[in-house]
Design a protein around this motif. Structure first.
Motif, PDB file in Angstrom:
ATOM      1  N   LEU A  55       0.824  -1.208   0.000  1.00 60.82           N
ATOM      2  CA  LEU A  55       0.000   0.000   0.000  1.00 60.82           C
ATOM      3  C   LEU A  55       0.861   1.263   0.000  1.00 60.82           C
ATOM      4  CD1 LEU A  55      -2.751  -1.132   2.544  1.00 60.82           C
ATOM      5  CD2 LEU A  55      -2.991  -0.926   0.062  1.00 60.82           C
ATOM      6  N   ARG A  56       1.954   1.249   0.752  1.00 64.79           N
ATOM      7  CA  ARG A  56       2.828   2.426   0.821  1.00 64.79           C
ATOM      8  C   ARG A  56       3.429   2.786  -0.542  1.00 64.79           C
ATOM      9  NH1 ARG A  56       4.399   0.408   6.061  1.00 64.79           N
ATOM     10  NH2 ARG A  56       3.771   1.905   7.653  1.00 64.79           N
ATOM     11  N   ALA A  57       3.704   1.791  -1.366  1.00 61.78           N
ATOM     12  CA  ALA A  57       4.268   2.073  -2.695  1.00 61.78           C
ATOM     13  C   ALA A  57       3.309   2.946  -3.506  1.00 61.78           C
ATOM     14  CB  ALA A  57       4.563   0.761  -3.422  1.00 61.78           C
ATOM     15  N   SER A  58       2.032   2.625  -3.471  1.00 59.40           N
ATOM     16  CA  SER A  58       1.043   3.448  -4.170  1.00 59.40           C
ATOM     17  C   SER A  58       0.874   4.792  -3.483  1.00 59.40           C
ATOM     18  CB  SER A  58      -0.305   2.729  -4.257  1.00 59.40           C
ATOM     19  OG  SER A  58      -1.280   3.577  -4.824  1.00 59.40           O
ATOM     20  N   HIS A  59       0.959   4.822  -2.168  1.00 60.28           N
ATOM     21  CA  HIS A  59       0.835   6.085  -1.435  1.00 60.28           C
ATOM     22  C   HIS A  59       1.872   7.100  -1.917  1.00 60.28           C
ATOM     23  CE1 HIS A  59      -1.292   4.321   2.388  1.00 60.28           C
ATOM     24  NE2 HIS A  59      -1.993   4.141   1.278  1.00 60.28           N
ATOM     25  N   GLU A  60       3.086   6.629  -2.153  1.00 60.54           N
ATOM     26  CA  GLU A  60       4.136   7.537  -2.623  1.00 60.54           C
ATOM     27  C   GLU A  60       3.791   8.110  -3.998  1.00 60.54           C
ATOM     28  OE1 GLU A  60       6.556   8.837  -0.814  1.00 60.54           O
ATOM     29  OE2 GLU A  60       5.633   7.669   0.783  1.00 60.54           O
TER      30      GLU A  60
ATOM     31  N   ILE B 110     -10.390  23.086  -5.971  1.00 61.00           N
ATOM     32  CA  ILE B 110     -10.872  21.720  -5.712  1.00 61.00           C
ATOM     33  C   ILE B 110      -9.690  20.754  -5.715  1.00 61.00           C
ATOM     34  CG2 ILE B 110     -12.367  19.845  -6.524  1.00 61.00           C
ATOM     35  CD1 ILE B 110     -14.085  22.082  -7.904  1.00 61.00           C
ATOM     36  N   ALA B 111      -8.762  20.937  -6.641  1.00 55.21           N
ATOM     37  CA  ALA B 111      -7.578  20.071  -6.712  1.00 55.21           C
ATOM     38  C   ALA B 111      -6.758  20.175  -5.423  1.00 55.21           C
ATOM     39  CB  ALA B 111      -6.724  20.426  -7.924  1.00 55.21           C
ATOM     40  N   LYS B 112      -6.667  21.369  -4.867  1.00 62.36           N
ATOM     41  CA  LYS B 112      -5.938  21.539  -3.604  1.00 62.36           C
ATOM     42  C   LYS B 112      -6.660  20.836  -2.467  1.00 62.36           C
ATOM     43  CE  LYS B 112      -3.412  25.697  -4.781  1.00 62.36           C
ATOM     44  NZ  LYS B 112      -3.234  27.134  -4.600  1.00 62.36           N
ATOM     45  N   LYS B 113      -8.004  20.907  -2.455  1.00 64.97           N
ATOM     46  CA  LYS B 113      -8.764  20.170  -1.438  1.00 64.97           C
ATOM     47  C   LYS B 113      -8.528  18.670  -1.581  1.00 64.97           C
ATOM     48  CE  LYS B 113     -13.062  21.087  -0.480  1.00 64.97           C
ATOM     49  NZ  LYS B 113     -14.496  21.440  -0.578  1.00 64.97           N
ATOM     50  N   LEU B 114      -8.496  18.197  -2.828  1.00 63.99           N
ATOM     51  CA  LEU B 114      -8.233  16.785  -3.078  1.00 63.99           C
ATOM     52  C   LEU B 114      -6.843  16.406  -2.564  1.00 63.99           C
ATOM     53  CD1 LEU B 114      -8.848  14.000  -4.355  1.00 63.99           C
ATOM     54  CD2 LEU B 114      -7.876  14.916  -6.486  1.00 63.99           C
ATOM     55  N   SER B 115      -5.847  17.194  -2.889  1.00 63.98           N
ATOM     56  CA  SER B 115      -4.484  16.913  -2.456  1.00 63.98           C
ATOM     57  C   SER B 115      -4.397  16.872  -0.927  1.00 63.98           C
ATOM     58  CB  SER B 115      -3.524  17.972  -3.012  1.00 63.98           C
ATOM     59  OG  SER B 115      -2.199  17.704  -2.604  1.00 63.98           O
ATOM     60  N   GLU B 116      -5.035  17.819  -0.276  1.00 64.28           N
ATOM     61  CA  GLU B 116      -5.037  17.850   1.193  1.00 64.28           C
ATOM     62  C   GLU B 116      -5.731  16.619   1.759  1.00 64.28           C
ATOM     63  OE1 GLU B 116      -6.903  21.585   2.137  1.00 64.28           O
ATOM     64  OE2 GLU B 116      -5.190  22.737   1.397  1.00 64.28           O
ATOM     65  N   LYS B 117      -6.854  16.223   1.177  1.00 61.24           N
ATOM     66  CA  LYS B 117      -7.602  15.048   1.647  1.00 61.24           C
ATOM     67  C   LYS B 117      -6.773  13.780   1.435  1.00 61.24           C
ATOM     68  CE  LYS B 117     -11.100  14.433   3.281  1.00 61.24           C
ATOM     69  NZ  LYS B 117     -11.367  14.176   4.722  1.00 61.24           N
ATOM     70  N   VAL B 118      -6.136  13.658   0.282  1.00 61.73           N
ATOM     71  CA  VAL B 118      -5.304  12.491  -0.002  1.00 61.73           C
ATOM     72  C   VAL B 118      -4.157  12.423   1.008  1.00 61.73           C
ATOM     73  CG1 VAL B 118      -3.636  11.507  -1.664  1.00 61.73           C
ATOM     74  CG2 VAL B 118      -5.908  12.250  -2.441  1.00 61.73           C
ATOM     75  N   HIS B 119      -3.450  13.534   1.211  1.00 65.08           N
ATOM     76  CA  HIS B 119      -2.334  13.552   2.155  1.00 65.08           C
ATOM     77  C   HIS B 119      -2.800  13.220   3.576  1.00 65.08           C
ATOM     78  CE1 HIS B 119      -0.036  15.372  -1.098  1.00 65.08           C
ATOM     79  NE2 HIS B 119       1.040  15.115  -0.389  1.00 65.08           N
TER      80      HIS B 119
ATOM     81  N   HIS C  31      -5.454  11.467   4.466  1.00 70.39           N
ATOM     82  CA  HIS C  31      -5.860  10.067   4.508  1.00 70.39           C
ATOM     83  C   HIS C  31      -4.642   9.140   4.574  1.00 70.39           C
ATOM     84  CE1 HIS C  31      -8.228   6.494   3.835  1.00 70.39           C
ATOM     85  NE2 HIS C  31      -7.507   6.203   2.761  1.00 70.39           N
ATOM     86  N   LEU C  32      -3.643   9.407   3.754  1.00 70.29           N
ATOM     87  CA  LEU C  32      -2.448   8.568   3.738  1.00 70.29           C
ATOM     88  C   LEU C  32      -1.707   8.650   5.067  1.00 70.29           C
ATOM     89  CD1 LEU C  32      -1.115   9.288   0.119  1.00 70.29           C
ATOM     90  CD2 LEU C  32      -2.670   7.478   0.888  1.00 70.29           C
ATOM     91  N   GLN C  33      -1.648   9.840   5.626  1.00 69.36           N
ATOM     92  CA  GLN C  33      -1.008  10.031   6.934  1.00 69.36           C
ATOM     93  C   GLN C  33      -1.733   9.214   8.006  1.00 69.36           C
ATOM     94  OE1 GLN C  33       1.696  11.797   7.745  1.00 69.36           O
ATOM     95  NE2 GLN C  33       1.522  11.939   9.963  1.00 69.36           N
ATOM     96  N   GLU C  34      -3.064   9.286   8.005  1.00 72.29           N
ATOM     97  CA  GLU C  34      -3.850   8.520   8.978  1.00 72.29           C
ATOM     98  C   GLU C  34      -3.629   7.018   8.811  1.00 72.29           C
ATOM     99  OE1 GLU C  34      -7.898  10.459  10.631  1.00 72.29           O
ATOM    100  OE2 GLU C  34      -7.994   9.605   8.621  1.00 72.29           O
ATOM    101  N   GLU C  35      -3.623   6.576   7.560  1.00 78.06           N
ATOM    102  CA  GLU C  35      -3.411   5.147   7.319  1.00 78.06           C
ATOM    103  C   GLU C  35      -2.047   4.703   7.834  1.00 78.06           C
ATOM    104  OE1 GLU C  35      -6.150   3.820   3.544  1.00 78.06           O
ATOM    105  OE2 GLU C  35      -4.042   4.257   3.150  1.00 78.06           O
ATOM    106  N   GLU C  36      -1.016   5.417   7.415  1.00 76.71           N
ATOM    107  CA  GLU C  36       0.341   4.987   7.716  1.00 76.71           C
ATOM    108  C   GLU C  36       0.722   5.143   9.186  1.00 76.71           C
ATOM    109  OE1 GLU C  36       2.037   5.941   3.241  1.00 76.71           O
ATOM    110  OE2 GLU C  36       2.707   7.192   4.912  1.00 76.71           O
TER     111      GLU C  36
ATOM    112  N   PHE D  74      -3.911   3.604  11.187  1.00 74.61           N
ATOM    113  CA  PHE D  74      -4.634   2.414  10.737  1.00 74.61           C
ATOM    114  C   PHE D  74      -3.701   1.209  10.577  1.00 74.61           C
ATOM    115  CE2 PHE D  74      -7.902   5.196   8.242  1.00 74.61           C
ATOM    116  CZ  PHE D  74      -8.349   5.722   9.429  1.00 74.61           C
ATOM    117  N   PHE D  75      -2.529   1.430   9.992  1.00 76.08           N
ATOM    118  CA  PHE D  75      -1.624   0.309   9.753  1.00 76.08           C
ATOM    119  C   PHE D  75      -1.184  -0.338  11.063  1.00 76.08           C
ATOM    120  CE2 PHE D  75       0.224   1.494   5.278  1.00 76.08           C
ATOM    121  CZ  PHE D  75      -1.045   1.463   4.749  1.00 76.08           C
ATOM    122  N   GLN D  76      -0.947   0.480  12.086  1.00 71.13           N
ATOM    123  CA  GLN D  76      -0.529  -0.063  13.374  1.00 71.13           C
ATOM    124  C   GLN D  76      -1.653  -0.888  13.997  1.00 71.13           C
ATOM    125  OE1 GLN D  76       0.176   3.023  12.294  1.00 71.13           O
ATOM    126  NE2 GLN D  76       2.378   2.760  12.136  1.00 71.13           N
TER     127      GLN D  76
END
Length: 152
Positions: A7-12, A97-106, A108-113, A116-118
C-alpha cells in the motif's frame, strides 16, 4: 512483501502526483495528463485496498471503526475527483478543488500509515499480511492496466 509495504508504494505515487497536479495552471496538456494519472492511481489503489485490506479488517470487531472511517474518506476523495472531472480545467475553481483533493489524499495517507496500519498490524496474522499483499497487488495492477488501456 506485506500488505503495508504494498500500500505504501502506491501512497508515494499518490503524494507525488497530487503535489505535481496543484503546481499546474490552466487547461494544459500537463494538467490533463497528471489528473488522469492521479485518477487512475487512486482508482486502482482504492479498489485493491478496499477489497484486500479494509474488507478483511471489517470482518473483525476491532477493525470495524477504522474501516468505516477509511471508507468514508475514500468516498470523499471520489466526490472531489467527480467535481474535478465535471469542472473545466481552465476554471479558477478547478485548482481550489484540486488543492482540497491533495489535502484530503495527504491527510488520509497520513492517517493510514501512522494509525490504521498499526491497528491493522495487531489484527492481521503475518501470513495473512503476505497473502493480502499478493491479492492487493494483482487487483491494483489489473485496474492500473485497464485504466491505462482506456486512456490510450
Amino acid at each position: 512483501m506485506n500488505i503495508f509495504e504494498a500500500l505504501r508504494a502506491s501512497h508515494e505515487i499518490q503524494r507525488e502526483l497530487s503535489e505535481k497536479l496543484i503546481q499546474t495552471s490552466g487547461n494544459t496538456v500537463e494538467r490533463r495528463e497528471l489528473f488522469e494519472l492521479l485518477k487512475n492511481e487512486l482508482f486502482a489503489h482504492t479498489v485493491g485496498e478496499d477489497r484486500y485490506f479494509y474488507i478483511p479488517l471489517m470482518m473483525t470487531d476491532s477493525g470495524l471503526n477504522i474501516t468505516r472511517h477509511a471508507l468514508s474518506e475514500h468516498h470523499e476523495i471520489d466526490e472531489l475527483l467527480e467535481q474535478l472531472t465535471e469542472t473545466d480545467m481552465s476554471n479558477h475553481g478547478w485548482l481550489a478543488i484540486a488543492k482540497k483533493l491533495s489535502e484530503k489524499v495527504h491527510h488520509h495517507l497520513q492517517e493510514e500509515e501512522h494509525g490504521f496500519f498499526q491497528q491493522a498490524g495487531k489484527i492481521l496474522e503475518d501470513e495473512q499480511k503476505q497473502s493480502l499483499a499478493q491479492q492487493y497487488l494483482a487487483e491494483y495492477n489489473k485496474y492500473k492496466k485497464l485504466n491505462k488501456d482506456s486512456l490510450t
